[in-house]
Design an enzyme around this catalytic site. Structure first.
Site, PDB file in Angstrom:
ATOM      1  N   ASP A  16      84.673 140.668  69.457  1.00  0.00           N
ATOM      2  CA  ASP A  16      85.471 141.221  68.361  1.00  0.00           C
ATOM      3  C   ASP A  16      86.472 142.287  68.804  1.00  0.00           C
ATOM      4  O   ASP A  16      87.542 142.400  68.234  1.00  0.00           O
ATOM      5  CB  ASP A  16      84.509 141.864  67.357  1.00  0.00           C
ATOM      6  CG  ASP A  16      84.603 141.144  66.038  1.00  0.00           C
ATOM      7  OD1 ASP A  16      85.005 139.959  66.032  1.00  0.00           O
ATOM      8  OD2 ASP A  16      84.286 141.786  65.014  1.00  0.00           O
ATOM      9  N   LEU A  17      86.081 143.075  69.811  1.00  0.00           N
ATOM     10  CA  LEU A  17      86.968 144.169  70.231  1.00  0.00           C
ATOM     11  C   LEU A  17      88.301 143.616  70.739  1.00  0.00           C
ATOM     12  O   LEU A  17      89.366 144.123  70.401  1.00  0.00           O
ATOM     13  CB  LEU A  17      86.298 145.010  71.329  1.00  0.00           C
ATOM     14  CG  LEU A  17      87.105 146.243  71.715  1.00  0.00           C
ATOM     15  CD1 LEU A  17      87.014 147.322  70.642  1.00  0.00           C
ATOM     16  CD2 LEU A  17      86.639 146.823  73.043  1.00  0.00           C
ATOM     17  N   ASP A  85      81.303 133.376  84.067  1.00  0.00           N
ATOM     18  CA  ASP A  85      79.954 133.759  83.653  1.00  0.00           C
ATOM     19  C   ASP A  85      79.432 134.828  84.619  1.00  0.00           C
ATOM     20  O   ASP A  85      79.298 134.571  85.817  1.00  0.00           O
ATOM     21  CB  ASP A  85      79.054 132.511  83.684  1.00  0.00           C
ATOM     22  CG  ASP A  85      77.708 132.796  83.054  1.00  0.00           C
ATOM     23  OD1 ASP A  85      77.347 133.992  82.935  1.00  0.00           O
ATOM     24  OD2 ASP A  85      77.021 131.837  82.666  1.00  0.00           O
ATOM     25  N   HIS A 237      81.926 160.846  69.507  1.00  0.00           N
ATOM     26  CA  HIS A 237      83.085 161.186  68.678  1.00  0.00           C
ATOM     27  C   HIS A 237      83.008 162.604  68.100  1.00  0.00           C
ATOM     28  O   HIS A 237      83.953 163.383  68.188  1.00  0.00           O
ATOM     29  CB  HIS A 237      83.244 160.194  67.522  1.00  0.00           C
ATOM     30  CG  HIS A 237      83.222 158.747  67.946  1.00  0.00           C
ATOM     31  ND1 HIS A 237      83.808 158.301  69.097  1.00  0.00           N
ATOM     32  CD2 HIS A 237      82.704 157.643  67.356  1.00  0.00           C
ATOM     33  CE1 HIS A 237      83.648 156.992  69.203  1.00  0.00           C
ATOM     34  NE2 HIS A 237      82.979 156.576  68.157  1.00  0.00           N
TER      35      HIS A 237
HETATM   36  C1  BG6 Z   1      82.141 153.281  66.760  1.00  0.00           C
HETATM   37  C2  BG6 Z   1      80.732 153.169  66.242  1.00  0.00           C
HETATM   38  O1  BG6 Z   1      82.173 154.001  67.966  1.00  0.00           O
HETATM   39  O2  BG6 Z   1      82.947 153.957  65.791  1.00  0.00           O
HETATM   40  C3  BG6 Z   1      80.696 152.477  64.901  1.00  0.00           C
HETATM   41  O3  BG6 Z   1      79.958 152.435  67.182  1.00  0.00           O
HETATM   42  C4  BG6 Z   1      81.632 153.149  63.935  1.00  0.00           C
HETATM   43  O4  BG6 Z   1      79.379 152.453  64.374  1.00  0.00           O
HETATM   44  C5  BG6 Z   1      83.018 153.303  64.527  1.00  0.00           C
HETATM   45  O5  BG6 Z   1      81.694 152.360  62.752  1.00  0.00           O
HETATM   46  C6  BG6 Z   1      83.909 154.120  63.637  1.00  0.00           C
HETATM   47  O6  BG6 Z   1      85.221 154.088  64.137  1.00  0.00           O
HETATM   48  P1  BG6 Z   1      86.472 154.181  63.150  1.00  0.00           P
HETATM   49  O7  BG6 Z   1      87.634 154.210  64.083  1.00  0.00           O
HETATM   50  O8  BG6 Z   1      86.435 152.964  62.293  1.00  0.00           O
HETATM   51  O9  BG6 Z   1      86.296 155.439  62.365  1.00  0.00           O
END
Ligand code: BG6
Length: 472
Positions: A16-17, A85, A237
């Site tokens: 997804d990333l 892989d 964060h």
């Molecule tokens: C990620 C966490 O680092 O940050 C998630 O693993 C979280 O759980 C996400 O939802 C929040 O990021 P943002 O940018 O959507 O505030």
């Protein structure tokens, strides 16, 4: 500004990333004329997709809003999907992919490796890429979080990757540092005398740092249940936001000068006690607008899980600047709304004849949504003698700079390609952060419950007893 020509190799490119963040960010860099034409984006995944199947999977038209067809074609010409892989793919296999793509494209010797993968395979990837690290051109390796799950695992992981890479080749992502308003904190504080002179415990009563999410754990229960809010959000964060808010003025605004100051903040954190932390877990609710499930009812979550989906912590930074000023950090899932902000609460002024100011001055840094900075202050209410009213001066970021503020991952990619470590976590910071978090987890009481869709557990308010301010 055009960034260096390079080859970006994304491990875990079917996840997804890559689809939601990385590839759209490459598009934006291209759109802004920053991505050099020679760039090659090698997308590696286990599945044997053809190039066409992979491009379909990326759903670029959906994930890149307001795109230009010509630019999109230019981007897709840069993308090369190859099946690789990690279990049996060797360094020689990887080298032949690199050689083959280099023959198709003039990307040169610089390589950006992006590990959009779980921590458990970081060491395997590091060993696989080792032979490609030497030679001409820069080699930079981006590691997504989580980087370990405590000090012991993070240290082990760091030893494994440091055997292959120098610290200045390692880019540990904290995508919050890429957010425009987070990058603005240092500008607000150090490029403005009106704010910098009162940024200390003489003038500031307390600081509230909040990252509130309205979503639950979605499809990530298997990761999240082992992690919880403390390790998923607070360890990285929120502590970074604290460091940017609390640090001393760095000798320059560049990479290691700023990171040195962030490390000093971490070194000054007072060890937490059980009174400093409240953890919570959401339970089901139903209202006219619908029902919300409990965390324990989410798919993949054990029915007796004790994992915290919320944490509120009172943190003290024991430096002369902050003596006694509490920083309140809180984050949680399934709360009443989605927002992230830093609220600086000033001490109240009580002067006879100039009104009784029951509302303190505030500086609010709105990280998301509605990015901006607001200042609340008191003015005389017309015609009413000695009463005052609190008014807001509000800087709206997109009203001034336009709606296309770079997304966090654009800043992250541009920084790696430009070789700027500012937005990335250095090992000494991480070490201190895990050691703080290990202590905090050891003293935290078991979770209390809060209703899904609410502002969080009532118990969190008890943390604020010292100042009497609610979570404003
Ligand atoms: C990620 C966490 O680092 O940050 C998630 O693993 C979280 O759980 C996400 O939802 C929040 O990021 P943002 O940018 O959507 O505030």
């Amino acid at each position: 500004m055009s960034l260096d020509s390079h080859m970006a190799i994304i491990f875990g490119a079917t996840g997804d990333l890559a689809r939601r963040k990385l590839i759209p960010s490459f598009y934006r860099l291209l759109e802004r004329g920053e991505l050099s034409e020679g760039t090659a984006i090698v997308c590696l995944g286990r599945k044997p997709y053809s190039q066409t199947q992979y491009l379909e999977r990326l759903e670029l038209e959906n994930f890149i809003e307001q795109h230009d067809k010509v630019l999109l074609n230019q981007l897709t010409a840069m993308i090369h999907y190859r099946s690789f892989d990690l279990d049996d793919g060797t360094a020689a296999d990887l080298q032949s992919i690199v050689d083959e793509v280099r023959n198709l494209n003039s990307c040169g010797e610089n390589i950006l490796f992006y590990l959009a993968l779980p921590t458990s395979v970081f060491a395997t990837v590091a060993a696989t890429i080792e032979p490609l690290i030497d030679g001409q051109g820069w080699k930079r390796v981006v590691f997504e979080k989580p980087f370990g799950s405590d000090l012991v695992t993070a240290t082990k992981l760091n030893q494994q990757i440091s055997a292959v890479l120098d610290e200045d080749q390692i880019y540990r992502v904290d995508h919050y540092l890429g957010k425009e308003l987070v990058q603005n904190i240092l500008f607000l504080r150090f490029a403005n005398e009106i704010f910098s002179c009162g940024w200390n415990s003489n003038a500031i009563d307390s600081v509230q740092i909040t990252v509130s999410e309205s979503l639950g754990v979605e499809e990530r229960a298997s990761y999240y249940d082992k992690s919880g809010a403390i390790r998923d959000m607070l360890q990285n964060h929120l502590l970074q936001l604290l460091c940017f808010t609390a640090m001393e003025q760095p000798v320059s605004g560049y990479g290691n000068a700023v990171r040195d100051e962030a490390v000093r903040v971490m070194a000054a954190l007072r060890p937490p006690t059980s009174e400093d932390v409240v953890t919570g877990q959401y339970v089901s609710t139903s209202s006219e607008s619908g029902a919300l499930s409990a965390y324990r009812q989410e798919e993949g979550v054990p029915p007796d899980s004790m994992t915290e989906t919320y944490v509120a912590a009172r943190v003290f930074v024991d430096t002369p600047r902050w003596s006694g000023t509490p920083f309140y950090l809180r984050t949680g899932k399934r709360l009443d709304r989605r927002y992230a902000e830093i609220k600086v609460i000033f001490k109240e002024q009580l002067i006879d004849g100039l009104a009784t100011l029951d509302t303190p001055n505030l500086i609010i840094i709105r990280i998301q949504p509605d990015e901006g900075i607001a200042i609340a202050f008191n003015v005389r209410k017309p015609g009413e003698g000695h009463t005052s009213e609190t008014v807001l001066m509000d800087f709206c970021h997109h009203c001034h700079f336009g709606p296309n503020t770079p997304e966090a991952y654009e800043a992250i990619l541009a920084s790696v390609i430009g070789g700027d470590p500012l937005l990335f976590t250095r090992w000494d910071w991480l070490q201190k952060s895990w050691s703080y978090i290990d202590r905090l987890r050891a003293v935290a009481n078991p979770v209390v419950y809060y209703e899904a869709g609410s502002p969080g557990p009532r118990e969190a308010a008890q943390l604020l007893d010292r100042t009497g301010h609610s979570w404003l």
